[in-house]
Design a protein around this motif. Structure first.
Motif, PDB file in Angstrom:
ATOM      1  N   HIS A 115     -18.789  19.054 -20.835  1.00 43.49           N
ATOM      2  CA  HIS A 115     -18.176  19.614 -22.043  1.00 43.49           C
ATOM      3  C   HIS A 115     -18.995  19.331 -23.297  1.00 43.49           C
ATOM      4  CE1 HIS A 115     -15.431  20.449 -25.313  1.00 43.49           C
ATOM      5  NE2 HIS A 115     -15.637  19.208 -25.726  1.00 43.49           N
ATOM      6  N   GLU A 119     -21.526  23.578 -26.481  1.00 48.09           N
ATOM      7  CA  GLU A 119     -21.960  24.274 -27.699  1.00 48.09           C
ATOM      8  C   GLU A 119     -23.475  24.399 -27.747  1.00 48.09           C
ATOM      9  OE1 GLU A 119     -20.340  22.703 -31.278  1.00 48.09           O
ATOM     10  OE2 GLU A 119     -18.256  23.043 -30.670  1.00 48.09           O
ATOM     11  N   SER A 136     -14.891  20.241 -15.887  1.00 52.13           N
ATOM     12  CA  SER A 136     -13.775  19.768 -16.696  1.00 52.13           C
ATOM     13  C   SER A 136     -12.786  18.982 -15.847  1.00 52.13           C
ATOM     14  CB  SER A 136     -13.096  20.975 -17.355  1.00 52.13           C
ATOM     15  OG  SER A 136     -12.245  20.579 -18.403  1.00 52.13           O
ATOM     16  N   GLY A 154      -9.043  23.289 -22.527  1.00 49.46           N
ATOM     17  CA  GLY A 154      -8.913  24.042 -23.778  1.00 49.46           C
ATOM     18  C   GLY A 154     -10.063  23.800 -24.733  1.00 49.46           C
ATOM     19  N   GLU A 155     -10.537  22.563 -24.810  1.00 55.68           N
ATOM     20  CA  GLU A 155     -11.651  22.246 -25.699  1.00 55.68           C
ATOM     21  C   GLU A 155     -12.938  22.944 -25.240  1.00 55.68           C
ATOM     22  OE1 GLU A 155     -11.694  20.515 -28.618  1.00 55.68           O
ATOM     23  OE2 GLU A 155      -9.519  20.590 -28.415  1.00 55.68           O
ATOM     24  N   SER A 156     -13.173  22.995 -23.932  1.00 53.73           N
ATOM     25  CA  SER A 156     -14.384  23.651 -23.425  1.00 53.73           C
ATOM     26  C   SER A 156     -14.337  25.157 -23.665  1.00 53.73           C
ATOM     27  CB  SER A 156     -14.559  23.356 -21.930  1.00 53.73           C
ATOM     28  OG  SER A 156     -14.861  21.994 -21.726  1.00 53.73           O
ATOM     29  N   VAL A 157     -13.161  25.760 -23.476  1.00 61.81           N
ATOM     30  CA  VAL A 157     -13.013  27.197 -23.751  1.00 61.81           C
ATOM     31  C   VAL A 157     -13.245  27.462 -25.227  1.00 61.81           C
ATOM     32  CG1 VAL A 157     -11.407  29.134 -23.759  1.00 61.81           C
ATOM     33  CG2 VAL A 157     -11.475  27.590 -21.785  1.00 61.81           C
ATOM     34  N   LYS A 158     -12.680  26.613 -26.084  1.00 73.74           N
ATOM     35  CA  LYS A 158     -12.846  26.769 -27.528  1.00 73.74           C
ATOM     36  C   LYS A 158     -14.319  26.639 -27.932  1.00 73.74           C
ATOM     37  CE  LYS A 158      -9.840  24.512 -29.875  1.00 73.74           C
ATOM     38  NZ  LYS A 158      -9.134  23.402 -30.582  1.00 73.74           N
ATOM     39  N   ALA A 159     -15.062  25.802 -27.210  1.00 69.97           N
ATOM     40  CA  ALA A 159     -16.484  25.599 -27.516  1.00 69.97           C
ATOM     41  C   ALA A 159     -17.363  26.747 -27.019  1.00 69.97           C
ATOM     42  CB  ALA A 159     -16.964  24.285 -26.909  1.00 69.97           C
ATOM     43  N   GLY A 160     -16.803  27.647 -26.232  1.00 67.99           N
ATOM     44  CA  GLY A 160     -17.558  28.823 -25.810  1.00 67.99           C
ATOM     45  C   GLY A 160     -17.806  28.952 -24.325  1.00 67.99           C
ATOM     46  N   GLN A 162     -17.398  30.176 -20.753  1.00 68.28           N
ATOM     47  CA  GLN A 162     -16.777  31.357 -20.151  1.00 68.28           C
ATOM     48  C   GLN A 162     -16.285  31.086 -18.733  1.00 68.28           C
ATOM     49  OE1 GLN A 162     -20.473  33.565 -21.509  1.00 68.28           O
ATOM     50  NE2 GLN A 162     -19.027  35.243 -21.357  1.00 68.28           N
ATOM     51  N   CYS A 192      -7.154  27.820 -18.785  1.00 73.44           N
ATOM     52  CA  CYS A 192      -8.463  28.469 -18.887  1.00 73.44           C
ATOM     53  C   CYS A 192      -8.404  29.793 -19.646  1.00 73.44           C
ATOM     54  CB  CYS A 192      -9.045  28.707 -17.488  1.00 73.44           C
ATOM     55  SG  CYS A 192      -9.595  27.211 -16.648  1.00 73.44           S
TER      56      CYS A 192
END
Length: 328
Positions: A115, A119, A136, A154-160, A162, A192
C-alpha cells in the motif's frame, strides 16, 4: 514468426462482466472433493505432453510477459526501486528485440506493490494503461485487526490501486467455517468498490487439496474476481497440482453460474519453462479466454528476466548474462 497483436497486451479492466457472487451454497461446498493422487498424476504429465520450440516458443513467451503482475514486496522497498520497476513494466524487453519480434508497445499486466508504494507506482505508470495492484488486508498473514484490514483496502483504492490482492483468514478454511470465510470475502469485495479483487488462498497453509478446492469455491461465491495461490511468503507457493485444483473449481463455477473468474499463480515461478507449463495448463483446462490478462496473471518478480534471456537467445543464438536483464 507468430506474434501477438500489440492491442492484446493492454489490460482491459472490464473485458467481461465482473463476478457478482451468489448466496453461499453449503451443499455444493460439502460435495466438493479432490482426488489428490489423480491430480498429481495429471500435473506430472504436463511437461511431456506440451512442448513448443523456436518461433512458437517465442510467441508464447511474449504472451506470458503480457500476463505478468510485476511485483516487489520487500521490507526495503523504496520509491526509487518502485519507479525502476514501473519503468521495466512499461518497457519489459529491450526495444531492439521488440522491434525484431514485431511487438512494439508490449507491456506487463500490472505492477504489484505494498500500500505505501501505491501512489508512487500510480504516478510512475501514468498514461501507460498499466494498472497498479496493492496487496492488502494485513498481507501476508492476514492477522491484523479486522477493521484495519477493511480500512486498508479503502486506503489503497483511494490512493489509485485498480486491483486489490487480499489475503483470506486461513483458520476459517482449516476449521471448516465456510460461513465466516464467505462473510469476510463479501465484505472485502464490497470495500474494493470498482477495483478488482484477487483472493489469495495461501494454499501452502491449507493442508489439503480438498481445502483448496472448497476455499476457491467459497471465495468465488462471495464475489472474488480472481483466485490466487499464494502470497509468495509461504514455505510452499504455486504448484501445478494446486493450480489444477483451483482452475477446475473455476471451471465448475462457470458451468454452474456462467461467470468467468480469473486465476493467478504466485510465488516460485521464476523460469520461462515454468511459465510455458502454466500457459499450457490454462489452455487445456479452461481454453483460450484464460490466456488474456483480464483472466490470468503470473505473480512474479524474476520471471521476466529469464523470459527476456530466452527471447534474446531465440534472436541471436546466444545466452546473455542474467545481469543484463535486471528489473531496474
Amino acid at each position: 514468426m507468430h506474434t501477438l497483436s500489440p492491442s492484446t497486451t493492454q489490460l482491459p479492466q472490464v473485458a467481461h462482466p465482473r463476478n457478482p457472487g451468489m448466496p453461499l451454497d453449503l451443499d455444493w461446498v460439502a460435495a466438493v472433493q479432490a482426488n489428490t493422487s489423480a491430480i498429481e498424476r495429471r500435473a506430472a504429465t504436463l511437461g511431456g505432453r506440451r512442448s513448443v520450440k523456436k518461433e512458437f516458443q517465442a510467441a508464447w513467451l511474449l504472451k506470458a510477459i503480457s500476463l505478468i503482475d510485476l511485483t516487489t514486496l520487500s521490507g526495503d522497498d523504496t520509491a526509487g526501486r518502485v519507479q525502476r520497476l514501473c519503468a521495466k513494466a512499461r518497457q519489459p524487453v529491450s526495444p531492439w528485440m521488440l522491434e525484431k519480434l514485431g511487438m512494439e508497445g508490449l507491456t506487463v499486466g500490472a505492477v504489484c506493490v505494498y500500500h505505501d508504494m501505491v501512489e508512487t507506482a500510480v504516478r510512475a505508470l501514468e498514461g501507460s494503461g498499466i494498472p497498479v495492484a496493492a496487496v492488502s488486508t494485513g498481507f501476508p498473514a492476514g492477522l491484523s485487526p479486522y477493521h484495519l484490514r477493511i480500512a486498508e483496502i479503502g486506503e489503497s483504492v483511494k490512493a489509485g490501486a485498480q486491483e486489490i490482492d487480499i489475503v483470506i483468514s486461513r483458520r476459517h478454511v482449516l476449521t471448516g467455517n465456510w460461513q465466516a470465510l464467505y462473510d469476510e470475502m463479501c465484505e472485502m469485495r464490497a470495500a474494493c468498490g470498482a477495483a478488482h479483487v484477487k483472493a489469495i488462498l495461501a494454499t501452502g497453509e491449507l493442508a489439503t487439496l480438498r481445502n483448496v478446492a472448497r476455499a476457491s469455491l467459497v471465495c468465488m461465491m462471495a464475489g472474488a474476481d480472481f483466485i490466487k495461490t499464494s502470497t509468495g511468503k509461504e514455505a510452499v507457493n504455486a504448484t501445478l497440482p494446486v493450480s489444477l485444483t483451483m482452475i477446475r473449481a473455476i471451471r465448475d463455477y462457470q458451468d454452474r453460474t456462467g461467470v468467468k473468474v480469473g486465476y493467478k499463480p504466485a510465488g516460485g515461478i521464476a523460469k520461462a519453462k515454468d511459465a510455458l507449463l502454466y500457459l499450457a495448463l490454462m489452455k487445456d483446462e479452461l481454453g483460450h479466454a484464460w490466456l488474456q490478462p483480464d483472466l490470468f496473471r503470473f505473480g512474479a518478480s524474476s520471471l521476466l528476466g529469464d523470459i527476456e534471456r530466452q527471447l534474446e537467445h531465440y534472436l541471436t543464438g546466444h545466452y546473455s548474462a542474467a545481469n543484463r536483464h535486471a528489473m531496474g
